[in-house]
Design a protein around this motif. Structure first.
Motif, PDB file in Angstrom:
ATOM      1  N   GLN A  73      -8.456  -3.660  11.305  1.00  0.00           N
ATOM      2  CA  GLN A  73      -8.302  -3.804  12.748  1.00  0.00           C
ATOM      3  C   GLN A  73      -7.052  -3.050  13.194  1.00  0.00           C
ATOM      4  OE1 GLN A  73     -10.423  -5.224  14.939  1.00  0.00           O
ATOM      5  NE2 GLN A  73     -11.804  -5.490  13.192  1.00  0.00           N
ATOM      6  N   GLU A  74      -5.985  -3.262  12.450  1.00  0.00           N
ATOM      7  CA  GLU A  74      -4.741  -2.515  12.661  1.00  0.00           C
ATOM      8  C   GLU A  74      -3.973  -2.569  11.347  1.00  0.00           C
ATOM      9  OE1 GLU A  74      -0.724  -2.436  15.448  1.00  0.00           O
ATOM     10  OE2 GLU A  74      -2.495  -3.560  16.092  1.00  0.00           O
ATOM     11  N   ALA A  75      -3.841  -1.436  10.707  1.00  0.00           N
ATOM     12  CA  ALA A  75      -3.290  -1.396   9.353  1.00  0.00           C
ATOM     13  C   ALA A  75      -1.800  -1.712   9.340  1.00  0.00           C
ATOM     14  CB  ALA A  75      -3.528  -0.023   8.744  1.00  0.00           C
ATOM     15  N   GLU A  76      -1.384  -2.487   8.346  1.00  0.00           N
ATOM     16  CA  GLU A  76       0.021  -2.712   8.049  1.00  0.00           C
ATOM     17  C   GLU A  76       0.433  -1.755   6.922  1.00  0.00           C
ATOM     18  OE1 GLU A  76       1.863  -4.751   9.810  1.00  0.00           O
ATOM     19  OE2 GLU A  76       0.192  -5.572  10.972  1.00  0.00           O
ATOM     20  N   ASP A  77       1.721  -1.764   6.573  1.00  0.00           N
ATOM     21  CA  ASP A  77       2.175  -0.945   5.455  1.00  0.00           C
ATOM     22  C   ASP A  77       1.368  -1.272   4.203  1.00  0.00           C
ATOM     23  OD1 ASP A  77       4.073  -0.237   7.300  1.00  0.00           O
ATOM     24  OD2 ASP A  77       5.797  -0.813   6.080  1.00  0.00           O
ATOM     25  N   PHE A  78       0.951  -0.246   3.468  1.00  0.00           N
ATOM     26  CA  PHE A  78       0.223  -0.492   2.228  1.00  0.00           C
ATOM     27  C   PHE A  78       0.437   0.648   1.251  1.00  0.00           C
ATOM     28  CE2 PHE A  78      -3.156   1.599   4.814  1.00  0.00           C
ATOM     29  CZ  PHE A  78      -3.449   2.679   3.984  1.00  0.00           C
ATOM     30  N   GLU A  79      -0.023   0.376   0.011  1.00  0.00           N
ATOM     31  CA  GLU A  79       0.024   1.369  -1.058  1.00  0.00           C
ATOM     32  C   GLU A  79      -1.203   1.153  -1.945  1.00  0.00           C
ATOM     33  OE1 GLU A  79       2.762   1.879  -5.010  1.00  0.00           O
ATOM     34  OE2 GLU A  79       3.828   1.802  -3.065  1.00  0.00           O
ATOM     35  N   TYR A  80      -2.113   2.097  -1.932  1.00  0.00           N
ATOM     36  CA  TYR A  80      -3.295   2.077  -2.787  1.00  0.00           C
ATOM     37  C   TYR A  80      -3.135   3.135  -3.868  1.00  0.00           C
ATOM     38  CZ  TYR A  80      -6.140  -0.914   0.269  1.00  0.00           C
ATOM     39  OH  TYR A  80      -6.649  -1.973   0.985  1.00  0.00           O
ATOM     40  N   THR A  81      -3.459   2.779  -5.105  1.00  0.00           N
ATOM     41  CA  THR A  81      -3.391   3.733  -6.206  1.00  0.00           C
ATOM     42  C   THR A  81      -4.738   3.797  -6.910  1.00  0.00           C
ATOM     43  OG1 THR A  81      -1.026   3.359  -6.551  1.00  0.00           O
ATOM     44  CG2 THR A  81      -2.239   4.374  -8.362  1.00  0.00           C
ATOM     45  N   LEU A  82      -5.227   5.001  -7.106  1.00  0.00           N
ATOM     46  CA  LEU A  82      -6.508   5.243  -7.745  1.00  0.00           C
ATOM     47  C   LEU A  82      -6.285   5.755  -9.162  1.00  0.00           C
ATOM     48  CD1 LEU A  82      -7.822   6.977  -4.600  1.00  0.00           C
ATOM     49  CD2 LEU A  82      -9.134   5.153  -5.675  1.00  0.00           C
ATOM     50  N   ARG A  83      -6.885   5.055 -10.120  1.00  0.00           N
ATOM     51  CA  ARG A  83      -6.853   5.440 -11.530  1.00  0.00           C
ATOM     52  C   ARG A  83      -5.432   5.623 -12.061  1.00  0.00           C
ATOM     53  NH1 ARG A  83     -10.050  10.040 -13.441  1.00  0.00           N
ATOM     54  NH2 ARG A  83     -10.239   8.742 -15.301  1.00  0.00           N
ATOM     55  N   GLY A  84      -4.482   4.913 -11.468  1.00  0.00           N
ATOM     56  CA  GLY A  84      -3.101   4.988 -11.899  1.00  0.00           C
ATOM     57  C   GLY A  84      -2.440   6.319 -11.620  1.00  0.00           C
ATOM     58  N   GLU A  85      -3.051   7.170 -10.790  1.00  0.00           N
ATOM     59  CA  GLU A  85      -2.570   8.539 -10.630  1.00  0.00           C
ATOM     60  C   GLU A  85      -2.340   8.951  -9.177  1.00  0.00           C
ATOM     61  OE1 GLU A  85      -1.298  12.216 -10.642  1.00  0.00           O
ATOM     62  OE2 GLU A  85      -1.274  10.843 -12.342  1.00  0.00           O
ATOM     63  N   VAL A  86      -3.334   8.782  -8.326  1.00  0.00           N
ATOM     64  CA  VAL A  86      -3.209   9.191  -6.922  1.00  0.00           C
ATOM     65  C   VAL A  86      -2.876   7.968  -6.082  1.00  0.00           C
ATOM     66  CG1 VAL A  86      -4.345  10.237  -4.939  1.00  0.00           C
ATOM     67  CG2 VAL A  86      -4.870  11.059  -7.244  1.00  0.00           C
ATOM     68  N   THR A  87      -1.789   8.061  -5.327  1.00  0.00           N
ATOM     69  CA  THR A  87      -1.361   6.949  -4.474  1.00  0.00           C
ATOM     70  C   THR A  87      -1.458   7.356  -3.015  1.00  0.00           C
ATOM     71  OG1 THR A  87       0.130   6.080  -6.160  1.00  0.00           O
ATOM     72  CG2 THR A  87       0.536   5.391  -3.901  1.00  0.00           C
ATOM     73  N   ILE A  88      -2.030   6.474  -2.212  1.00  0.00           N
ATOM     74  CA  ILE A  88      -2.129   6.664  -0.760  1.00  0.00           C
ATOM     75  C   ILE A  88      -1.255   5.610  -0.106  1.00  0.00           C
ATOM     76  CG2 ILE A  88      -3.668   6.720   1.229  1.00  0.00           C
ATOM     77  CD1 ILE A  88      -5.957   7.285  -0.810  1.00  0.00           C
ATOM     78  N   LEU A  89      -0.288   6.052   0.686  1.00  0.00           N
ATOM     79  CA  LEU A  89       0.667   5.147   1.316  1.00  0.00           C
ATOM     80  C   LEU A  89       0.560   5.246   2.828  1.00  0.00           C
ATOM     81  CD1 LEU A  89       2.459   6.989  -1.075  1.00  0.00           C
ATOM     82  CD2 LEU A  89       3.670   4.812  -0.941  1.00  0.00           C
ATOM     83  N   PHE A  90       0.834   4.132   3.497  1.00  0.00           N
ATOM     84  CA  PHE A  90       0.853   4.125   4.962  1.00  0.00           C
ATOM     85  C   PHE A  90       2.096   3.399   5.441  1.00  0.00           C
ATOM     86  CE2 PHE A  90      -0.327   1.982   9.022  1.00  0.00           C
ATOM     87  CZ  PHE A  90      -0.376   3.131   9.800  1.00  0.00           C
ATOM     88  N   ASN A  91       2.831   4.028   6.360  1.00  0.00           N
ATOM     89  CA  ASN A  91       3.989   3.444   7.019  1.00  0.00           C
ATOM     90  C   ASN A  91       3.628   3.197   8.479  1.00  0.00           C
ATOM     91  OD1 ASN A  91       6.501   3.544   8.714  1.00  0.00           O
ATOM     92  ND2 ASN A  91       7.474   3.639   6.707  1.00  0.00           N
ATOM     93  N   LYS A  92       3.486   1.919   8.839  1.00  0.00           N
ATOM     94  CA  LYS A  92       3.026   1.588  10.188  1.00  0.00           C
ATOM     95  C   LYS A  92       4.021   2.015  11.248  1.00  0.00           C
ATOM     96  CE  LYS A  92       1.537  -2.265  13.107  1.00  0.00           C
ATOM     97  NZ  LYS A  92       1.292  -3.726  13.189  1.00  0.00           N
ATOM     98  N   GLU A  93       5.318   1.805  11.000  1.00  0.00           N
ATOM     99  CA  GLU A  93       6.330   2.137  12.011  1.00  0.00           C
ATOM    100  C   GLU A  93       6.264   3.612  12.397  1.00  0.00           C
ATOM    101  OE1 GLU A  93      11.191   2.022  12.660  1.00  0.00           O
ATOM    102  OE2 GLU A  93      10.300   1.271  10.795  1.00  0.00           O
ATOM    103  N   LYS A  94       6.066   4.464  11.409  1.00  0.00           N
ATOM    104  CA  LYS A  94       6.012   5.908  11.669  1.00  0.00           C
ATOM    105  C   LYS A  94       4.579   6.416  11.842  1.00  0.00           C
ATOM    106  CE  LYS A  94      10.241   6.847   9.053  1.00  0.00           C
ATOM    107  NZ  LYS A  94      10.830   7.612   7.915  1.00  0.00           N
ATOM    108  N   GLN A  95       3.587   5.538  11.615  1.00  0.00           N
ATOM    109  CA  GLN A  95       2.173   5.931  11.631  1.00  0.00           C
ATOM    110  C   GLN A  95       1.946   7.133  10.714  1.00  0.00           C
ATOM    111  OE1 GLN A  95      -0.663   4.496  13.224  1.00  0.00           O
ATOM    112  NE2 GLN A  95       0.798   2.811  13.303  1.00  0.00           N
TER     113      GLN A  95
END
Length: 463
Positions: free
Chosen positions: A356-378
Motif C-alpha cells: 500500500q505504501e512501502a516502508e524501508d526494506f532490504e530484500y536479498t536474492l540467493r545471498g547475492e543481489v540486494t534490493i533496498l528501499f529508503n522511504k524518506e528519499k524514495q
C-alpha cells in the motif's frame, strides 16, 4: 550466403542466447510471415568482439525460441571483419535487412559500409552489398542503420561520429529501399554529448516521437551515467523534413541497472511496440572475467518489453506472453513475516511484491543481489558483487512517487526488475557459487503480498 553450423544440444532459457560464443546487440527485430524474428550480433568462434555474424531466432509467442542458421556471415569484401548491427523491414512480401559492414585495413584503419540483404522466406538471405558512399564530415564510425517508413518515404537513421569526435545521428531517405539520399543530421547539436552515438532508434508512441540511442563517453553525474556506456531517450517530434525537435525534458536513461545497452524496437502484428536490449555492456576486463566464458559462451538479450508512453514518460513492461511461463503461484508473505526468509520455487522465478505504501526494506536474492528501499528519499538501490573485483557495487534511482510494486524476473545469473509498473527498470547479471534459491527480507514493517511463480522455461533444443 549462410554457413551451416554444427549441431549442439543445449538448455534454452527464456532469455535469447546462443549455445556458444559471444552475443551482443539485438538486430533486425521484425514480425514477418507469422513469426517473431530476432537477429543478434554473434561471434561463433570465441568470446571476444570479433567475427560478428547475425544469429537468428524465431518464435510464434515471444517465449519459445527456435534457432536458425546465421542470416549473415562476414564473407564479402564489404563486411569481411564483421556484419555489424542493423534493422529489418518488410516490403512487397520480402524481408529487407540493413546492416553495417565492418572492414579493417592492414594497419587497423576502419571502413564502414551500409549494406542490404533480401529474403523471400525470412530464412535465406541474398546480400546486395553497399548502398551508398560515406558522407563527408564524419569518421568511419557510422553504423547501425534503423529503417522505417513515413507516408511514401523510407528513412534510414544511423549513429555517427563527426570529424571533431562528437556523437551524432544522421539520416538518409529513399522511395524504394535501394536508392538513398543523404538528408543531414537528425537534430541540432548545441553541446557535445559523448563521442559516439550507437544503435539509434525512433519510436512512435501515442502521438509522441521518442529518439532512443546509446551515447558513449558520458561522465557519471550522481546516480546517472554509471555504466561504461549509456542508453536513453529524448521525447519530441520528428518532422516531415526529417529533423527531430526534442522536448525540454532532456535525456533520460532507459534502464537503471548495470549492463543494459543497444536496444532495438519493432511494431508487431498487434500494434505493440516491443523492445529487446543487450545485457552485456561492461568493461573489457570485467567481461573476460564472466564465469560463463569457462562454458564457452557470454551474454544474452533482455526479455521482450512492451513500450508505451503514459503521463509524459516512457513505460517498459514485460511482454504479456511471458505470463504463459508461470507455474503455480506460491505466496511467500507468511514465511517472510515469520522468519525473514523464504525458499524460491526455482532458479527461474517471477516475483511480484506489492505494498500500500512501502516502508524501508532490504530484500536479498540467493545471498547475492540486494534490493533496498529508503522511504524518506524514495530511493531504490540494487546491489551486487562485482565478479572481477569482488567488491559490492550499486545502482540507484530516486522515484517521483510512492513505491507501490516490483516485478522481478530471476534467472540463474541475471535479473530484470520492473518498478511501479515499469516506470523504472533495472537489468543486471550476477554470479554466485551457491545453489541456494532463497529470498531474505529485513524491515521494520510487515511484508505485503510477495508472490512467486516458477517459470517453465528450460527445454532441450537442437541448434
Amino acid at each position: 550466403m549462410t554457413q551451416q553450423m554444427n549441431t549442439h544440444n543445449f538448455d534454452v532459457t527464456y532469455h535469447i542466447r546462443p549455445p556458444y560464443g559471444l552475443l551482443n546487440d539485438p538486430n533486425g527485430l521484425i514480425y514477418f510471415a507469422g513469426r517473431y524474428h530476432v537477429f543478434f550480433q554473434w561471434n561463433q568462434k570465441g568470446t571476444t568482439h570479433k567475427n560478428k555474424s547475425w544469429g537468428h531466432a524465431v518464435s510464434e509467442d515471444l517465449t519459445s525460441w527456435r534457432y536458425l542458421p546465421p542470416a549473415l556471415e562476414p564473407t564479402d569484401w564489404f563486411d569481411k571483419d564483421g556484419c555489424y548491427s542493423g534493422s529489418a523491414v518488410e516490403a512487397d512480401g520480402r524481408m529487407y535487412l540493413f546492416y553495417t559492414g565492418n572492414v579493417r585495413g592492414e594497419n587497423g584503419e576502419r571502413e564502414s559500409y551500409q549494406c542490404l540483404a533480401v529474403s523471400e522466406d525470412g530464412e535465406h538471405f541474398e546480400k546486395r552489398g553497399p548502398l551508398f558512399e560515406q558522407p563527408a564530415g564524419y569518421t568511419a564510425h557510422i553504423r547501425d542503420p534503423k529503417v522505417w517508413k513515413e507516408a511514401d518515404t523510407w528513412w534510414m537513421l544511423l549513429g555517427a561520429q563527426t570529424e571533431t569526435l562528437e556523437g551524432t545521428a544522421i539520416l538518409y531517405r529513399s522511395d524504394n529501399l535501394l536508392d538513398w539520399t543523404y538528408a543531414g543530421e537528425l537534430m541540432d547539436r548545441t553541446a557535445p554529448f559523448g563521442y559516439m552515438w550507437e544503435c539509434p532508434d525512433l519510436l512512435r508512441l501515442d502521438g509522441r516521437d521518442i529518439f532512443v540511442f546509446s551515447p558513449q563517453g558520458l561522465e557519471p553525474e550522481g546516480d546517472f551515467y554509471q555504466n561504461i556506456f549509456q542508453t536513453g531517450y529524448l521525447s519530441g517530434t520528428f518532422t516531415e523534413k526529417g529533423t527531430f525537435q526534442p522536448d525540454a525534458d532532456g535525456f533520460k536513461e532507459l534502464d537503471r541497472g548495470f549492463e543494459f545497452y543497444a536496444p532495438q524496437s519493432f511494431v508487431d502484428d498487434q500494434g505493440r511496440t516491443i523492445l529487446f536490449g543487450w545485457m552485456g555492456a561492461m568493461e573489457p576486463e570485467v567481461e573476460q572475467a564472466v564465469p560463463t566464458i569457462h562454458d564457452g559462451w557470454v551474454h544474452h538479450l533482455s526479455l521482450p518489453r512492451e513500450i508505451t508512453w503514459e503521463n509524459e514518460r516512457l513505460i517498459q513492461r514485460p511482454a504479456e506472453e511471458l505470463k504463459q511461463l508461470r507455474g503455480e503461484a506460491a505466496s511467500l508473505t507468511e514465511a517472510l513475516a515469520q522468519s525473514g526468509k523464504a525458499s524460491l520455487p526455482s532458479l527461474q522465478t517471477e516475483l511480484t511484491l506489492e505494498w500500500q505504501e512501502a516502508e524501508d526494506f532490504e530484500y536479498t536474492l540467493r545471498g547475492e543481489v540486494t534490493i533496498l528501499f529508503n522511504k524518506e528519499k524514495q530511493r531504490v538501490t540494487v546491489e551486487r558483487t562485482n565478479w572481477l573485483t569482488k567488491e559490492r557495487e550499486t545502482r540507484s534511482v530516486v522515484l517521483n512517487e510512492t513505491l507501490k510494486d516490483m516485478r522481478l524476473y530471476l534467472e540463474a545469473s541475471s535479473l530484470e526488475l520492473f518498478v511501479n509498473g515499469g516506470k523504472e527498470v533495472f537489468s543486471l547479471r550476477y554470479f554466485t557459487e551457491t545453489e541456494a534459491s532463497e529470498l531474505t527480507w529485513k524491515s521494520s514493517a510487515q511484508p505485503v503480498r510477495v508472490t512467486a511463480y516458477p517459470l517453465n522455461t528450460t527445454t532441450s533444443l537442437r541448434f
